[in-house]
Design an enzyme around this catalytic site. Structure first.
Site, PDB file in Angstrom:
ATOM      1  N   ASP A 142      -0.885  -6.433  -0.490  1.00 21.62           N
ATOM      2  CA  ASP A 142      -1.053  -5.782   0.816  1.00 21.62           C
ATOM      3  C   ASP A 142      -2.532  -5.492   1.060  1.00 21.62           C
ATOM      4  OD1 ASP A 142       0.262  -4.908   3.040  1.00 21.62           O
ATOM      5  OD2 ASP A 142       1.141  -3.132   2.112  1.00 21.62           O
ATOM      6  N   ASP A 170       0.841  -1.203   0.000  1.00 23.15           N
ATOM      7  CA  ASP A 170       0.000   0.000   0.000  1.00 23.15           C
ATOM      8  C   ASP A 170       0.877   1.255   0.000  1.00 23.15           C
ATOM      9  OD1 ASP A 170       0.903  -0.073   2.591  1.00 23.15           O
ATOM     10  OD2 ASP A 170      -1.074  -0.011   3.535  1.00 23.15           O
ATOM     11  N   SER A 171       2.201   1.074   0.062  1.00 21.98           N
ATOM     12  CA  SER A 171       3.128   2.193  -0.158  1.00 21.98           C
ATOM     13  C   SER A 171       2.870   2.837  -1.514  1.00 21.98           C
ATOM     14  CB  SER A 171       4.582   1.707  -0.072  1.00 21.98           C
ATOM     15  OG  SER A 171       4.773   0.577  -0.904  1.00 21.98           O
ATOM     16  N   GLU A 175      -1.167  -5.654   8.353  1.00 22.72           N
ATOM     17  CA  GLU A 175      -0.447  -5.030   9.466  1.00 22.72           C
ATOM     18  C   GLU A 175      -1.113  -5.361  10.800  1.00 22.72           C
ATOM     19  OE1 GLU A 175       0.036  -0.807   8.966  1.00 22.72           O
ATOM     20  OE2 GLU A 175       0.869  -1.019   6.953  1.00 22.72           O
ATOM     21  N   LYS A 193      -0.762  -9.761   2.713  1.00 20.84           N
ATOM     22  CA  LYS A 193      -0.041  -9.263   3.896  1.00 20.84           C
ATOM     23  C   LYS A 193      -0.950  -8.292   4.635  1.00 20.84           C
ATOM     24  CE  LYS A 193       3.283  -5.887   3.765  1.00 20.84           C
ATOM     25  NZ  LYS A 193       2.722  -4.920   4.734  1.00 20.84           N
ATOM     26  N   GLU A 224       9.131  -4.043  10.765  1.00 24.85           N
ATOM     27  CA  GLU A 224       9.514  -2.712  10.264  1.00 24.85           C
ATOM     28  C   GLU A 224       9.982  -1.797  11.403  1.00 24.85           C
ATOM     29  OE1 GLU A 224       6.837  -0.910   7.469  1.00 24.85           O
ATOM     30  OE2 GLU A 224       7.886   1.016   7.545  1.00 24.85           O
TER      31      GLU A 224
END
Ligand code: KIV
Length: 310
Positions: A104, A65-66, A136, A134, A203
């Protein structure tokens, strides 16, 4: 305009990719890399970049999502949608010959409930063509991870600095510096492992903590700003290539300065357009040797000649 695309395996491939046929990277193969040859993961958002990163030997391509920041120009990753991840995923999957492709789960696509998380993970797999997802978080999303994994969808966790929580954290800040915070990150890793995650991104935590987590879990850890003690590393491709100049995190080593190269190439192009040295004769199609008005008259009603552009 782009002309016909030559089939994969034709002369468009470099000799490097032809000579080193790679085996497809699967989830079991990634898990088997625990404590072995370090895993090289990098983000990708489009077909051409995916092809190049795959050819460079990346094991895993992450449609992160960057993309909200480096592709769309937002200040953070929050605006990214599931549909956008799917759109970029389809392009990256077409470019990835061997690399495993991870999608993501964007902000609010999984936090609300385990049910919503499962539905959106399924959407990423069906509409984004991803091979795993993925998400978070740690303890608080363990149940979500369990539900997704139970449906046969492999899940990569992500702990430490959680960019989707940027406002709660007060910025993109290093996590786990104090003992209590470090213990929390370790608990998150354990919860993800128990829930069935096949790997965990760590991270922006101190390297000792990342190394301790790596030693404490049986699944691979993939670090970003977490030192060399993880089972692998991940970078945003535009950071790795020196193309994203708005933010420069300490951990983002630039392995090339393509941003400078792009600006210089564009300056050269602009200059040649302005002085008419581009296009040169070798970039121009040849006509038969007669005047244009006569050519138009003679061709009336005739089908367009078949001229290959590439
Ligand atoms: O979105 C992303 O690119 C990521 C990586 C930096 C791990 O989550």
């Amino acid at each position: 305009m782009y002309g016909p695309v030559k089939p994969a395996g034709s002369a468009t491939q470099s000799s490097a990719s032809q000579s080193s046929a790679r085996v497809k990277v699967t989830v079991p193969a990634i898990v088997a890399r625990k404590g072995q040859r370090p895993i090289a993961m990098v983000t990708a958002y489009d077909f051409t970049m995916a092809r190049l990163l795959d050819e460079g030997g990346a094991d895993i391509l992450l449609v992160g999502d960057s993309l909200g920041m480096v592709v769309q120009g937002h200040a953070n990753t929050l605006p990214v949608t599931v549909d956008e991840i799917c759109y970029h995923g389809r392009a990256v999957v077409r470019g990835a010959r061997a690399a495993h492709v991870v999608g993501d789960m964007p902000f609010m696509s999984f936090q609300v409930s385990a049910q919503l998380a499962l539905e959106n993970a399924g959407k990423l797999m069906k509409e984004g063509s991803f091979e795993s997802v993925k998400l978070e978080g740690g303890v608080e999303v363990a149940e979500h991870v369990f539900r997704i994994v139970s449906a046969g969808i492999p899940v990569m966790g992500h702990i430490g600095l959680l960019p989707q929580s940027v406002h709660a954290l007060g910025g993109f800040k290093v996590q786990g510096k104090r003992a209590e915070a470090a213990a929390r990150v370790l608990r998150d890793a354990k919860a993800l492992e128990e829930a069935g995650a096949y790997a965990i991104v760590i991270e922006a935590v101190p390297p000792d903590l990342a190394a301790q987590i790596t030693a404490s879990v049986s699944i691979p850890t993939i670090g970003i700003g977490a030192g060399a003690g993880c089972d692998g590393q991940v970078l945003v491709c535009y950071d790795l290539l020196g193309m994203y100049r708005d933010l420069s995190p300490k951990f983002a080593k630039r392995f090339a300065e393509l941003g400078d190269a792009i600006v210089e190439a564009t300056q050269a192009y602009v200059s040649e357009v302005r002085d008419r040295s581009f296009p040169a004769p070798e970039h121009t199609f040849k006509a038969n040797n007669f005047a244009v008005p006569a050519l138009i008259e003679a061709s009336e009603g005739l089908p367009e000649p078949d001229t290959q552009v590439h």
